[in-house]
Structure formats: structure tokens, C-alpha cells
Enzyme design. Structure first.
Site, PDB file in Angstrom:
ATOM      1  N   TYR A  27      -4.164  -0.703  12.320  1.00 29.46           N
ATOM      2  CA  TYR A  27      -3.519   0.566  11.914  1.00 29.46           C
ATOM      3  C   TYR A  27      -3.850   0.873  10.448  1.00 29.46           C
ATOM      4  CZ  TYR A  27      -0.529  -0.482  15.987  1.00 29.46           C
ATOM      5  OH  TYR A  27      -0.039  -0.787  17.225  1.00 29.46           O
ATOM      6  N   TRP A  31       1.593   5.402   8.854  1.00 28.34           N
ATOM      7  CA  TRP A  31       2.379   5.765  10.047  1.00 28.34           C
ATOM      8  C   TRP A  31       3.797   6.087   9.612  1.00 28.34           C
ATOM      9  CZ3 TRP A  31      -2.169   3.822  11.615  1.00 28.34           C
ATOM     10  CH2 TRP A  31      -2.612   4.123  12.912  1.00 28.34           C
ATOM     11  N   TRP A  33       7.137   6.067  10.923  1.00 29.92           N
ATOM     12  CA  TRP A  33       8.338   5.203  10.860  1.00 29.92           C
ATOM     13  C   TRP A  33       8.027   3.847  10.262  1.00 29.92           C
ATOM     14  CZ3 TRP A  33      11.300   3.402  15.868  1.00 29.92           C
ATOM     15  CH2 TRP A  33      10.421   2.918  16.837  1.00 29.92           C
ATOM     16  N   ASP A  34       6.776   3.399  10.369  1.00 29.95           N
ATOM     17  CA  ASP A  34       6.393   2.170   9.650  1.00 29.95           C
ATOM     18  C   ASP A  34       6.634   2.340   8.149  1.00 29.95           C
ATOM     19  OD1 ASP A  34       4.492   2.384  12.115  1.00 29.95           O
ATOM     20  OD2 ASP A  34       4.365   0.280  11.516  1.00 29.95           O
ATOM     21  N   ASP A 157       5.269   3.280  22.532  1.00 29.15           N
ATOM     22  CA  ASP A 157       4.181   3.913  23.259  1.00 29.15           C
ATOM     23  C   ASP A 157       4.161   3.710  24.778  1.00 29.15           C
ATOM     24  OD1 ASP A 157       3.620   4.121  20.559  1.00 29.15           O
ATOM     25  OD2 ASP A 157       1.562   3.421  20.707  1.00 29.15           O
ATOM     26  N   GLU A 381       3.378  -8.493  14.519  1.00 32.55           N
ATOM     27  CA  GLU A 381       3.892  -7.182  14.935  1.00 32.55           C
ATOM     28  C   GLU A 381       5.022  -7.342  15.966  1.00 32.55           C
ATOM     29  OE1 GLU A 381       0.743  -4.858  16.639  1.00 32.55           O
ATOM     30  OE2 GLU A 381       1.902  -2.997  16.647  1.00 32.55           O
TER      31      GLU A 381
HETATM   32  C1  DGY Z   1      -1.631   3.292  18.381  1.00 37.13           C
HETATM   33  O1  DGY Z   1      -2.721   3.649  17.976  1.00 37.13           O
HETATM   34  O2  DGY Z   1      -1.437   2.392  19.189  1.00 37.13           O
HETATM   35  C2  DGY Z   1      -0.437   3.908  17.839  1.00 37.13           C
HETATM   36  O3  DGY Z   1       0.728   3.308  18.264  1.00 37.13           O
HETATM   37  C3  DGY Z   1      -0.406   5.367  18.119  1.00 37.13           C
HETATM   38  O4  DGY Z   1       0.525   5.839  17.218  1.00 37.13           O
END
Ligand code: DGY
Length: 420
Positions: A27, A31, A33-34, A157, A381
């Protein structure tokens, strides 16, 4: 280095200057909420940096009030779908959906650390948070509870809550694309290809209608009520109103939203499930599966004895933290992203709710179990809630943040801070 030092080093290491990436590789952008959780983590050792994080997030607010779920500050070929796929026309580029509005709640946590120092920062942030909360009501609470137009908007997700809505999305015309997530993390821990085809199809729909949010709600292929966001938004309204009153702002509009949202809660209570449940707003059908979003009810003072019983049932079926899906249901998959694993940051959010609900016994249990995962394997994570296997990305920002704010603390210490 002890764990506190490691956690601070992770936050500093993931700091790109004003914003923090969730983890390098998997990532590589900001982002939504992160970032709010990162701010909470920074508030334990650098309060101005905590406010900076929220400022950078809110600086990418759209003119309609939406705060996007990803802000693509600098291009990174290691992530898909990147800014060219979203094609929202924003500067810096952003995605075209939002993410759970935890920023007001995290702002309140930071403000409570030092109200005097926070006053000017909060005064500047208040109108932006207000505008974002208004956006939720205008564009996502059109059916009562808060709805999502893409599973990624929920932040959870691939959780089973969205399976019914996903069935209605035809991903067969998506075309060729290359996923990047499975190049960073074991594919068995990530969503499946059929899910990705549909995720990308929904992004393509947004592009097709020029990210017109009203059209996405009215004509899009996916629209589901999300208990998780509904409770997070309700809680956010309450935190925003507390800060607004202290700043001498008019909070009557917020109070009106709170009232509306509370009145909508019966619409997401599924009596058969004996819990809050996601609902497909295109068909009126409940998801029929207990997900972690239901337990965000504690955040909004909306639990009841039936939900308490369900919480204990799913929690007692595993060993470490609250699982992200029901371990007794056939869809349970203990290492696959939101279909079973225990997520330390989600445990921390539920703990805020449990504490406010006076369930100190449950908060302490949750803290001990979450701490055990991090002590055993570090700042991953998410984790297998049965055997502790660390999953997803390593050196994760929000796992480090909640270690510093909650999991690594004595509960007595966090209570004292909350009361200060
Ligand atoms: C991802 O890329 O998996 C994210 O969770 C999308 O926001």
C-alpha cells in the site's frame, strides 16, 4: 529495541512527509482510515505530527465534501489499480470512493491528549470534517443507514457481508489487468480473482459516469448498507459534536444527523441473525451473515443482549481477538483478509466501544489477546485468530499505532488518559 520503540520506528519509517503509507510495497499511498489511525499513533509522541496527518488527509477533500479512500501523492507502479485506472481528475490524483469516517473519532482522541494545543488545529479541521459528514448523509445515507457503492469503501473489502451484492456485479467484461497485491503478499491471504474482476468493474462504472456520486448510487451495480460505517459515522458525529460545542460551534446539524441515523438502525437489524446485518439495497435482501461491522455497534452505544451473545459466541470460537467473520459459518477462512482474520486496529476500535459501554472485562480480554499477537510476531496487518499466523503486510502503520495507543498499554493507563 523494545516494542514501543519498534512501533515508533514503523510510524517514522512509513512517514512520507506529512502523510503515512500503511506499509511499503503493498500500500504505497495515503489511505483514508489508515491515516486517521496513524495520526492517533503519532499523538503518543508527536502531537503536531498527528494533526499534520489529518490535515494532509482533509486537504484532498473533493468539492462535494467526499474525502477519498486513497490519495496518490506520487506514482508507484507497484500498486494496482493506480491513478490512471481511477481517472478522477483530482490533483493530487485520488480514488473515487470514500472509506469509514473514523477521522473525527481519532481527532477527538488526539484533542484529548492536549486540548489547548489542539484547539487551533481542531478549529481549522472542524468545517472540513463537518462537510465530509454532510457528504455521507447526502450521498450515502439516502436509504437511511450508511451505504457503500464499492466493497473497498467499507474498508473491509472481501468480508462476507458483501457477497450477495457482489453476485449482482458482472465482472466478465473487465478486460486484461495485472494485480500487484499478490506480488507482495501470499495470494491465499488476499481476495480472489473473481472478486478483483468485480472490484475493477465497479471502478470502471465510476469512470464511465464521471464519478458523479448521485448517479453511482442511483445506477451503479452495487449498493449495500454497511453496519460498520453506520456505527462509525454515528460515533464520529458524537465526537465531532463534543469538539464543536467546546469550540463554540453550532452543532445542531450534527445532532440532526445523529437522530436520523439512530432512527435508521432498525433497518439493519436482522432478527433471524440476532445481529445488525449488511443489506443489499438493490434487492432489499439481508446479507444473512454475521460480520465484524455489527460489533462496531459498541462504538455508537447501540448494542443489546442479543448482540452481546453473538459477540461472545464468535469470539469464544477463536483464540486471539474478534474474528472478522463468523468462525462457525462455512465462509470462514482464517487467513484470507476480511473473511476470518483478527485485525489489531479493528480490535482497538471495538475496544473503544466496549470501554464506553462499560465492558471493561471484555476490553481487557481484547487488549491482552491483541497484544499477544503483536508480541509473538510483530506489527503485521492481520493474524490468523486461531493459531496466530501473521498475515498480509509487515511493519504495518495502524498495527504500530494501536500498540502505542492501546494494545501495548495497561488498561488502567488508557482509562486515565481517556478521563484526562
Ligand atoms: C487494496 O488495494 O486491497 C485496498 O484495500 C483497496 O483499498
Amino acid at each position: 529495541m523494545n516494542l514501543d520503540q519498534q512501533a515508533r520506528a514503523i510510524l517514522r519509517g512509513n512517514d512520507k512527509g506529512g502523510y503515512t503509507v500503511p506499509t511499503h510495497g503493498l500500500y504505497p499511498y495515503q489511505w483514508n482510515w489508515d491515516s486517521a489511525f496513524a495520526a492517533w499513533g503519532f499523538s503518543t509522541f508527536d502531537v503536531p505530527r498527528a494533526w499534520d496527518e489529518l490535515d494532509t488527509l482533509m486537504a484532498s477533500q473533493w468539492s462535494d465534501g467526499m474525502v477519498p479512500h486513497i490519495i496518490f501523492h506520487q506514482d508507484d507502479p507497484g500498486y494496482f489499480p493506480g491513478p490512471d485506472v481511477w481517472n478522477t481528475g483530482q490533483t493530487p490524483p485520488t480514488s473515487g470512493i470514500s472509506q469509514p469516517p473514523v477521522a473525527a473519532t481519532m481527532a477527538r482522541q488526539i484533542w484529548e491528549v492536549d486540548r489547548d494545543a489542539g484547539e487551533a488545529r481542531m478549529r481549522a479541521l472542524f468545517p472540513k470534517l463537518l462537510k465530509w459528514h454532510r457528504w455521507w448523509h447526502e450521498f450515502r445515507c439516502t436509504h437511511g443507514p450508511a451505504a457503500i457503492t464499492h466493497p473497498w469503501e467499507s474498508g473491509r473489502d472481501n468480508c462476507p457481508d458483501w457477497d450477495k451484492g457482489m453476485e449482482g456485479v458482472d465482472g466478465s467484461g473487465v478486460g486484461e489487468y495485472t494485480r500487484r497485491d499478490t506480488g507482495h503478499v501470499d495470494a491465499s491471504m488476499r481476495p480472489k480473482k473473481e472478486e478483483y474482476d468485480r472490484y475493477i468493474t465497479m471502478v470502471q462504472f465510476g469512470v464511465k459516469v464521471g464519478w458523479d456520486q448521485a448517479r453511482i448510487v442511483a445506477e451503479g451495480p452495487f449498493l449495500m448498507a454497511d453496519p460498520g460505517i453506520t456505527f462509525i459515522l454515528l460515533r464520529g458525529h458524537e465526537d465531532l459534536a463534543v469538539m464543536g460545542r467546546a469550540l463554540g460551534e453550532d452543532v445542531s446539524e450534527i445532532e440532526g444527523w445523529t437522530h436520523q441515523l439512530r432512527n435508521a438502525l432498525p433497518l439493519i437489524w436482522n432478527p433471524e441473525l440476532r445481529a445488525y446485518d449488511a443489506k443489499n439495497l438493490l434487492t432489499g435482501e439481508f446479507a444473512g451473515v454475521l460480520g465484524s461491522g455489527a460489533f462496531m455497534a459498541y462504538l455508537a452505544d447501540a448494542s443489546n443482549p442479543e448482540l452481546d451473545a453473538e459477540l461472545l459466541r464468535v469470539w469464544d470460537a477463536v483464540n486471539y481477538g474478534i474474528p472478522s467473520a463468523d468462525p462457525e459459518a462455512s465462509i470462514f477462512d482464517p487467513r484470507r483478509y476480511w473473511r476470518g482474520p483478527s485485525w489489531p486496529f479493528a480490535n482497538a476500535l471495538m475496544a473503544i466501544g466496549l470501554r464506553d459501554a462499560g465492558r471493561d472485562d471484555l476490553e481487557e480480554r481484547l487488549r491482552r489477546e491483541t497484544a499477544a499477537l503483536i508480541e509473538a510476531h510483530g506489527f503485521y496487518e492481520y493474524f490468523d485468530p486461531i493459531d496466530m499466523t501473521p498475515c498480509g503486510g509487515a511493519d504495518f502503520t495502524w498495527t504500530a499505532a494501536i500498540w502505542l495507543t492501546w494494545a501495548g498499554k495497561d488498561v488502567a493507563e488508557t482509562h486515565q488518559k481517556g478521563a484526562a
